[in-house]
Scaffold this active site. Structure first.
Site, PDB file in Angstrom:
ATOM      1  N   ARG A   1       0.717  -1.384   0.188  1.00 19.00           N
ATOM      2  CA  ARG A   1      -0.128   0.142  -0.101  1.00 19.00           C
ATOM      3  C   ARG A   1       0.931   1.266  -0.007  1.00 19.00           C
ATOM      4  O   ARG A   1       0.386   2.336  -0.611  1.00 19.00           O
ATOM      5  CB  ARG A   1      -0.797   0.064   1.195  1.00 19.00           C
ATOM      6  CG  ARG A   1      -2.182  -0.586   0.903  1.00 19.00           C
ATOM      7  CD  ARG A   1      -3.053  -0.631   2.405  1.00 19.00           C
ATOM      8  NE  ARG A   1      -4.178  -1.389   2.238  1.00 19.00           N
ATOM      9  CZ  ARG A   1      -5.424  -1.190   1.504  1.00 19.00           C
ATOM     10  NH1 ARG A   1      -5.441  -0.026   1.245  1.00 19.00           N
ATOM     11  NH2 ARG A   1      -6.336  -1.983   1.633  1.00 19.00           N
TER      12      ARG A   1
ATOM     13  N   HIS B   1       1.747 -25.801  13.183  1.00 20.11           N
ATOM     14  CA  HIS B   1       3.256 -25.994  13.481  1.00 20.11           C
ATOM     15  C   HIS B   1       3.121 -27.462  14.252  1.00 20.11           C
ATOM     16  O   HIS B   1       3.951 -28.340  14.009  1.00 20.11           O
ATOM     17  CB  HIS B   1       3.835 -25.168  14.212  1.00 20.11           C
ATOM     18  CG  HIS B   1       3.792 -23.816  13.427  1.00 20.11           C
ATOM     19  ND1 HIS B   1       4.064 -23.663  12.260  1.00 20.11           N
ATOM     20  CD2 HIS B   1       3.736 -22.509  13.994  1.00 20.11           C
ATOM     21  CE1 HIS B   1       4.041 -22.217  12.090  1.00 20.11           C
ATOM     22  NE2 HIS B   1       3.815 -21.504  13.004  1.00 20.11           N
TER      23      HIS B   1
ATOM     24  N   ASP C   1      -3.102  -1.603  -4.417  1.00 20.74           N
ATOM     25  CA  ASP C   1      -4.290  -1.767  -3.583  1.00 20.74           C
ATOM     26  C   ASP C   1      -4.927  -3.137  -4.135  1.00 20.74           C
ATOM     27  O   ASP C   1      -5.235  -3.069  -5.235  1.00 20.74           O
ATOM     28  CB  ASP C   1      -5.157  -0.605  -3.645  1.00 20.74           C
ATOM     29  CG  ASP C   1      -6.560  -0.756  -3.144  1.00 20.74           C
ATOM     30  OD1 ASP C   1      -6.812  -1.866  -2.768  1.00 20.74           O
ATOM     31  OD2 ASP C   1      -7.333   0.044  -3.262  1.00 20.74           O
TER      32      ASP C   1
ATOM     33  N   ASP D   1       4.206 -23.472   6.017  1.00 13.78           N
ATOM     34  CA  ASP D   1       4.320 -23.707   7.319  1.00 13.78           C
ATOM     35  C   ASP D   1       5.614 -23.663   7.670  1.00 13.78           C
ATOM     36  O   ASP D   1       6.451 -24.411   7.498  1.00 13.78           O
ATOM     37  CB  ASP D   1       3.821 -24.967   7.792  1.00 13.78           C
ATOM     38  CG  ASP D   1       3.655 -25.132   9.200  1.00 13.78           C
ATOM     39  OD1 ASP D   1       4.597 -24.707  10.187  1.00 13.78           O
ATOM     40  OD2 ASP D   1       2.554 -25.619   9.845  1.00 13.78           O
ATOM     41  N   HIS D   2       6.255 -22.466   8.243  1.00 13.83           N
ATOM     42  CA  HIS D   2       7.840 -22.231   8.495  1.00 13.83           C
ATOM     43  C   HIS D   2       8.644 -23.062   9.145  1.00 13.83           C
ATOM     44  O   HIS D   2       9.580 -23.418   9.216  1.00 13.83           O
ATOM     45  CB  HIS D   2       8.033 -20.799   8.773  1.00 13.83           C
ATOM     46  CG  HIS D   2       7.929 -20.600  10.229  1.00 13.83           C
ATOM     47  ND1 HIS D   2       6.711 -20.341  11.067  1.00 13.83           N
ATOM     48  CD2 HIS D   2       8.998 -20.442  11.370  1.00 13.83           C
ATOM     49  CE1 HIS D   2       7.113 -19.981  12.139  1.00 13.83           C
ATOM     50  NE2 HIS D   2       7.952 -20.062  12.367  1.00 13.83           N
TER      51      HIS D   2
HETATM   52  C1  BG6 Z   1       4.261 -18.079  14.127  1.00 16.54           C
HETATM   53  C2  BG6 Z   1       3.373 -17.629  15.184  1.00 16.54           C
HETATM   54  O1  BG6 Z   1       3.626 -18.976  13.464  1.00 16.54           O
HETATM   55  O2  BG6 Z   1       5.396 -18.739  14.911  1.00 16.54           O
HETATM   56  C3  BG6 Z   1       4.115 -16.674  16.292  1.00 16.54           C
HETATM   57  O3  BG6 Z   1       2.224 -16.697  14.645  1.00 16.54           O
HETATM   58  C4  BG6 Z   1       5.062 -17.566  16.851  1.00 16.54           C
HETATM   59  O4  BG6 Z   1       2.911 -16.401  17.342  1.00 16.54           O
HETATM   60  C5  BG6 Z   1       5.914 -18.278  15.806  1.00 16.54           C
HETATM   61  O5  BG6 Z   1       5.652 -16.422  17.585  1.00 16.54           O
HETATM   62  C6  BG6 Z   1       6.994 -19.179  16.428  1.00 16.54           C
HETATM   63  O6  BG6 Z   1       8.064 -19.210  15.537  1.00 16.54           O
HETATM   64  P1  BG6 Z   1       9.451 -19.714  15.889  1.00 16.54           P
HETATM   65  O7  BG6 Z   1      10.125 -20.210  14.673  1.00 16.54           O
HETATM   66  O8  BG6 Z   1      10.155 -18.590  16.661  1.00 16.54           O
HETATM   67  O9  BG6 Z   1       9.482 -20.830  16.704  1.00 16.54           O
END
Ligand code: BG6
Length: 484
Positions: free
Chosen positions: A44, A242, A87, A179-180
């Site tokens: 934005r 997670h 936008d 999903d990191h």
């Molecule tokens: C995120 C959450 O997906 O993961 C956060 O939204 C959380 O709330 C974070 O703090 C934790 O990730 P990590 O990699 O620090 O364990």
């Protein structure tokens, strides 16, 4: 790797600043980017290209694991950055973006390979996907891919609706749901530990394992994210994604091949076998909590209800612990305990596999302090594994647990986002979540969130502790304890 254009939506946001931009730069520094590419930021903010480039440099200065003052060629990276004020609801802006991408593809002789990364508020995920198609940006001679951040919906119905809309523009094979945790080194290593070592597989079942514990605790509170967190809570923020992903990795059957779909097929079977609880069973097997004030790392902190942006009588949970069962041949009868919370004693993500005890009383003297064997996988912040075994102390006749440790050097190792972006650029979706995983995860979560909405007991816990007593009782009633 294919030459491509990387389009980052939400480019001025926190996630871009902290994670995505540093990840792109690290990939570049480590020669893991294609030989030709461009990055187009969209947000934005009414910025010029130069202002965006300055923003990127400032982000890298603060968050990159590489020192940019040591990079004499940083201008080569900066030259690849472009910006479009954007936008998401205005179709005209998509045309402006499309024209720029096309112009750059022509000038730089890039094929029409386009990676669209949605690092923005979730209400825009489907809007952008649909509008990209509408404005013709997905009509390419090369490939198109869409990376989507979490949360993917807030229950099964909304996730399903979102998925239907996204899939009008992108095929499932083109969608990369992030999903990191799946990008974390030791989470990716679980399958290697399990399937590349013959010593574990024969023990990986209910005959040898008494219980498995998955913990992800944080010391931070809600920070400045109350507007999001108030409607998410720990259940949607951490458990739906997670925690269940780690459960799938630890419990899945060996895949028939080490390829993407074979692995994801096995993961999803875990969710299919996950026991669904009745309303009463949810009450006895799921504990929720909310932090009160206390001390974390020697500093006084306020309780959740006093955090800025939190409703005075909020019933949002900041802690969840649960006992889960996977009703299949391998895991029948083995409890899986999961636990996650904010403002806890330590920042740690780990998985503890506790093995059944031996009939020790028969063999060892009363001073012995025999403990169950445990295998711990440390995910974060330290990375590694440890195996606790009982050994006799020198010539004493006394047996005590000893730990065999393996620690991974973490300094300057690639971050989760680097691995995942690299994989998406290479069209490898192994460590991204497939739609059936997401939908089954929501189907397990939905009854629990209904219970939370209907007065499920809320336990408070002091900041800086390991959570409410009820979470300890969950294990104590089975004769176990958390391995803290
Ligand atoms: C995120 C959450 O997906 O993961 C956060 O939204 C959380 O709330 C974070 O703090 C934790 O990730 P990590 O990699 O620090 O364990």
């Amino acid at each position: 790797m294919d030459r491509q254009t990387f389009v980052l939506f939400g480019a001025s946001g926190d996630l871009s600043k902290r994670k995505i931009i540093p990840a792109l730069y690290s990939l570049y520094r480590d020669n893991n980017m294609p030989d030709k590419f461009n990055i187009v930021g969209c947000a934005r903010s009414d910025w010029s290209r130069e202002e965006f480039q300055q923003f990127v440099l400032a982000s890298l200065g603060e968050f990159s694991r590489h020192r940019i003052d040591e990079d004499r060629n940083i201008s080569n990276f900066v030259d690849k950055l472009y910006y479009v004020p954007f936008d998401a609801t205005n179709i005209q802006d998509y045309h402006v973006l499309g024209d720029l991408i096309q112009k750059l593809e022509n000038e730089d002789n890039l094929p029409q390979n386009r990676m669209f990364y949605l690092a923005m508020a979730p209400e825009f995920f489907d809007v952008v996907a649909v509008n990209l198609k509408e404005a013709g940006l997905t009509n390419v001679t090369g490939w198109k891919r869409l990376i989507i951040e979490k949360p993917f919906g807030r229950n099964f119905d909304s996730a399903s609706e979102l998925n239907d809309r996204v899939s009008t523009a992108f095929d499932e094979s083109e969608v990369f749901r992030i999903d990191h945790y799946l990008g974390k080194e030791m989470v990716q290593n679980i399958e290697v530990i399990r399937f590349a070592n013959s010593i574990f597989e024969p023990l990986w079942n209910n005959r040898s394992i008494s219980n498995i514990q998955i913990t992800s605790s944080e010391t931070v509170g809600v920070e400045e994210r109350a507007s999001y967190y108030e409607s998410a809570g720990a259940l949607r923020d951490m458990v739906q994604n997670h925690m269940l992903q780690m459960l799938m990795m630890i419990a899945m059957e060996p895949p028939s091949r080490l390829n993407t779909e074979a692995i994801r097929d096995e993961k999803v079977k875990v969710l299919r076998s996950l026991r669904k609880y009745s309303e009463d069973e949810i009450l006895t097997n799921v504990v929720r909590g909310q932090y009160q004030g206390g001390k974390v790392a020697g500093k006084d902190v306020v309780g959740y209800l006093d955090e800025p942006g939190v409703a005075p009588a909020s019933t949002t949970e900041t802690f969840v612990a649960a006992k889960l069962f996977i009703d299949n041949f391998r895991w029948a009868g083995v409890p899986f305990y999961i636990r996650t919370g904010k403002r806890m004693q330590s920042k740690t993500t780990k998985i503890v596999v506790e093995f059944r005890s031996t009939p020790e009383k028969l063999f060892f003297n009363k001073d012995s302090n025999l403990s169950s064997n445990t295998l711990t996988i440390f995910v974060n912040p330290s990375q590694g594994m440890s195996l606790s075994i009982n050994v006799e102390q020198e010539k004493s006749g006394v047996v005590e647990p000893n730990v065999i440790d393996f620690a991974r050097e973490t300094k300057n190792s690639p971050e989760a986002y680097e691995r995942l972006i690299f994989d998406a650029m290479n069209n490898d979706s192994t460590f991204f979540t497939r739609w059936d995983e997401v939908s089954l995860a929501w189907k397990w979560i939905d009854p629990v969130s209904r219970s939370f909405a209907n007065g499920h007991p809320m336990h408070s816990y002091e900041s800086g502790t390991t959570g409410p007593a009820a979470s300890d009782e969950l294990l104590a009633s089975d004769g176990f304890r958390w391995w803290n």
